[in-house]
Design a protein around this motif. Structure first.
Motif, mmCIF file in Angstrom:
data_model
loop_
_atom_site.group_PDB
_atom_site.id
_atom_site.type_symbol
_atom_site.label_atom_id
_atom_site.label_comp_id
_atom_site.label_asym_id
_atom_site.label_seq_id
_atom_site.Cartn_x
_atom_site.Cartn_y
_atom_site.Cartn_z
ATOM 1 N N UNK A 1 0.870 -1.167 0.000
ATOM 2 C CA UNK A 1 0.000 0.000 0.000
ATOM 3 C C UNK A 1 0.910 1.221 0.000
ATOM 4 N N UNK A 2 1.003 1.901 -1.150
ATOM 5 C CA UNK A 2 1.867 3.071 -1.277
ATOM 6 C C UNK A 2 1.194 4.267 -0.627
ATOM 7 N N UNK A 3 1.866 4.850 0.350
ATOM 8 C CA UNK A 3 1.300 5.962 1.113
ATOM 9 C C UNK A 3 1.861 7.281 0.590
ATOM 10 N N UNK A 4 0.948 8.133 0.147
ATOM 11 C CA UNK A 4 1.318 9.413 -0.451
ATOM 12 C C UNK A 4 0.761 10.537 0.417
ATOM 13 N N UNK B 1 2.542 7.879 6.167
ATOM 14 C CA UNK B 1 3.531 7.786 5.101
ATOM 15 C C UNK B 1 3.575 9.052 4.277
ATOM 16 N N UNK B 2 4.767 9.601 4.069
ATOM 17 C CA UNK B 2 4.905 10.822 3.268
ATOM 18 C C UNK B 2 5.801 10.563 2.064
ATOM 19 N N UNK C 1 11.578 17.835 -2.346
ATOM 20 C CA UNK C 1 10.745 18.110 -1.168
ATOM 21 C C UNK C 1 9.271 17.979 -1.561
ATOM 22 N N UNK C 2 8.861 16.750 -1.813
ATOM 23 C CA UNK C 2 7.483 16.508 -2.226
ATOM 24 C C UNK C 2 6.581 16.176 -1.052
ATOM 25 N N UNK C 3 7.160 15.690 0.044
ATOM 26 C CA UNK C 3 6.365 15.240 1.181
ATOM 27 C C UNK C 3 5.685 16.381 1.926
ATOM 28 N N UNK C 4 4.488 16.087 2.450
ATOM 29 C CA UNK C 4 3.719 17.080 3.195
ATOM 30 C C UNK C 4 3.235 16.418 4.480
ATOM 31 N N UNK C 5 3.965 16.609 5.553
ATOM 32 C CA UNK C 5 3.630 15.970 6.822
ATOM 33 C C UNK C 5 2.303 16.479 7.371
#
Length: 416
Positions: free
Chosen positions: A265-268, A285-286, A295-299
Motif C-alpha cells: 500500500x503506497x502511502x502518499x 507515510x509521506x 521536497x514533495x512530502x507534506x507531513x
C-alpha cells in the motif's frame, strides 16, 4: 582532467612495478607494461563512455555500475601503492640533497635508487583494498544482517505491546546482478514473521521497469497487518533526461502499479489506523522530503485527521526530514523510519566504534537516535547503488519490537 590525472597515476605506479621486474626478461616486462596500461586506461575510457550514456533512460545500468566499481577499486589500490612510493621518494629526495652537498663532484650518485622492498611493501599494502573491494562486490553486497531493536514507549496502547515491524529500505532493484543471492534477503525478512512490513523508499534507481523481474519475489513478503511503502528520491526519475514529460509521467504511473502488484500500500502523504483488540496506532507515510533532494512530502497533510494523542509511526525516506521537520513538529511523532543514506555502503561498525564517510553529511546515518521522546531509525539499505558492493556497512533487514513501558536504553541485536 580525470583522464589526465589517471594516466599520470598509472605512469607513477608503473615506476614502482618496474623495480619488481628487475632481472625479468624484456619480453615479459613488455607484456606486464602493456597489460598495466591497457587494463587501467581501458577501464577509465569505458567508464567515461558509460557515464555519458547513463544520462538517458534507464540511466546507470549494472554494466555502468560494474565499470565504476572496478575503476574505484583500481584507483584506491593504485593510490595506496603510490603513497608508499611517494613516502620513499620524499626520503630519496632528502637523502639526495644531503648527498649533493656532501659530494658535489659526484652528482650522478646524489639520488639513491628506489629499493625493491619499497615496491614490495606497496604491493602488500595495496592488496588490502584490492581484496576488500573484490569481496565487497562479490559477496558483501548480499551479506544481509538482521538488526533487532526493542523500543519502549509509555503511551503505547497495551494491545500493541510486543508488536513487531520489519523494515526494508533502498532496494534499488536496477542494481541487482544476482537474483538468487538477493532472494536470501527476502527469505530472511520473511523469516522474521513480523506483524507489519514497511518499505521506506527507493524501489528503483531511475525507471519502473527495473523492479519488474523481481515483483514476484517481493510479493512473497507477508505480514498480518499488511505491507506499506513510501517513495524515495530515486523513485521520481529525476536523475535522467526523459524524452518527454509524458514518458516520465507514464513511468511514475507504472511504478505505482508495481507497488500494488507486490502487495504494497503506497502511502502518499496519508495515514491509516492499525487496529488490534479495540485499540489502534496510526501509520503515516509521506512522499520524499530531503534537505538537499526533492521536497514533495507534506507531513501536515498526512497528519490531517490524526488525533493528537494517537501513537504515530512515520515512514519518511530521507532522515533529514526528521532532522529538520519531524523532531520539531507540534504533533508528537513517536517513531520515524527512514533509509536513504546506505551508510555510504562503506565503513566500520563495532560494538564500541562506528564510522562511515556519510557521517559528515547526516545527523543520524544509520541505526537509532532518540531526542525528546521522538525516535528515528535509519535503515542501512537492502540494495546498493553506483558502487556495486558493500564493505563494513552490510545490507540490512530491520526488526523493531514496540514495548509498553518506561523509556530505557533500547536493546539491540545484530545477526546474519
Amino acid at each position: 582532467m580525470l583522464a589526465a590525472a589517471s594516466i599520470i597515476l598509472d605512469i607513477y605506479v608503473y615506476t614502482g612495478i618496474k623495480v619488481l621486474l628487475a632481472g625479468v626478461k624484456p619480453p615479459v616486462k613488455r607484456v606486464v607494461a602493456a597489460a598495466h596500461f591497457i587494463v587501467n586506461i581501458g577501464v577509465m575510457l569505458a567508464l567515461l563512455w558509460g557515464l555519458n550514456s547513463a544520462t538517458k533512460p534507464p540511466g546507470m545500468t549494472i554494466i555502468h555500475q560494474w565499470l565504476l566499481s572496478v575503476f574505484i577499486t583500481l584507483l584506491v589500490t593504485k593510490v595506496v601503492f603510490s603513497l608508499v612510493l611517494f613516502v620513499s621518494d620524499i626520503y630519496r629526495m632528502i637523502a639526495g640533497l644531503i648527498n649533493r652537498f656532501k659530494n658535489n663532484h659526484k652528482p650522478k650518485k646524489a639520488l639513491p635508487t628506489r629499493r625493491r622492498f619499497v615496491s614490495e611493501a606497496g604491493l602488500l599494502l595495496a592488496s588490502v583494498p584490492l581484496t576488500s573491494f573484490i569481496y565487497a562486490m562479490v559477496k558483501g553486497k548480499y551479506d544481509y544482517k538482521v538488526h533487532r531493536h526493542t523500543l519502549y514507549f509509555e503511551d503505547l496502547p497495551e494491545a500493541f505491546d510486543g508488536f513487531t515491524i520489519t523494515q526494508l529500505s533502498d532496494i534499488h532493484s536496477g542494481s541487482f546482478d544476482n537474483a538468487e543471492a538477493m532472494q536470501r534477503g527476502i527469505d530472511l525478512a520473511n523469516a522474521q514473521k513480523s506483524d507489519l512490513f514497511v518499505f521506506t523508499g527507493d524501489l528503483v534507481n531511475n525507471v519502473a521497469t527495473e523492479i519488474e523481474p523481481y515483483i514476484h519475489r517481493f510479493k512473497q513478503l507477508k505480514a498480518p497487518y499488511g505491507k506499506f511503502s513510501v517513495l524515495g528520491n530515486h523513485d521520481y526519475g529525476d536523475y535522467i533526461k526523459w524524452p518527454s514529460d509524458a514518458a516520465k509521467t507514464a513511468n511514475m504511473s507504472a511504478l505505482f502499479d508495481h507497488h500494488k502488484e507486490m502487495g504494497f500500500k503506497l502511502m502518499l502523504d496519508e495515514s491509516i489506523e492499525l487496529n488490534k483488540d479495540g485499540q489502534s496506532i496510526t501509520l503515516i507515510g509521506v512522499q520524499n522530503w530531503g534537505s538537499s533532494f526533492i521536497k514533495a512530502g507534506n507531513l501536515d497533510k498526512a497528519l490531517d485527521g490524526v488525533q493528537a494523542k494517537a501513537f504515530k509511526v512515520l515512514l519518511s525516506h530521507d532522515p533529514t526530514h526528521w532532522e529538520k521537520i519531524v523532531r520539531y513538529h507540534p504533533s508528537h511523532v513517536h517513531l520515524t523510519l527512514s533509509g536513504h543514506t546506505h551508510g555510504a555502503q562503506f565503513g566500520v561498525e563495532t560494538d564500541k566504534f562506528r564510522w562511515s564517510p556519510v557521517k559528515y553529511r547526516y545527523l543520524n546515518w544509520a541505526g537509532l537516535m532518540i531526542e525528546n521522546g521522538r525516535n528515528l531509525y535509519v535503515n542501512r539499505g537492502f540494495g546498493f547503488l553506483a558502487f556495486s558492493g558493500r564493505l563494513g556497512i552490510w545490507p540490512e533487514i530491520t526488526v523493531l519490537e514496540l514495548k509498553k513501558g518506561t523509556a530505557t536504553k533500547p536493546s539491540t541485536e545484530v545477526r546474519a
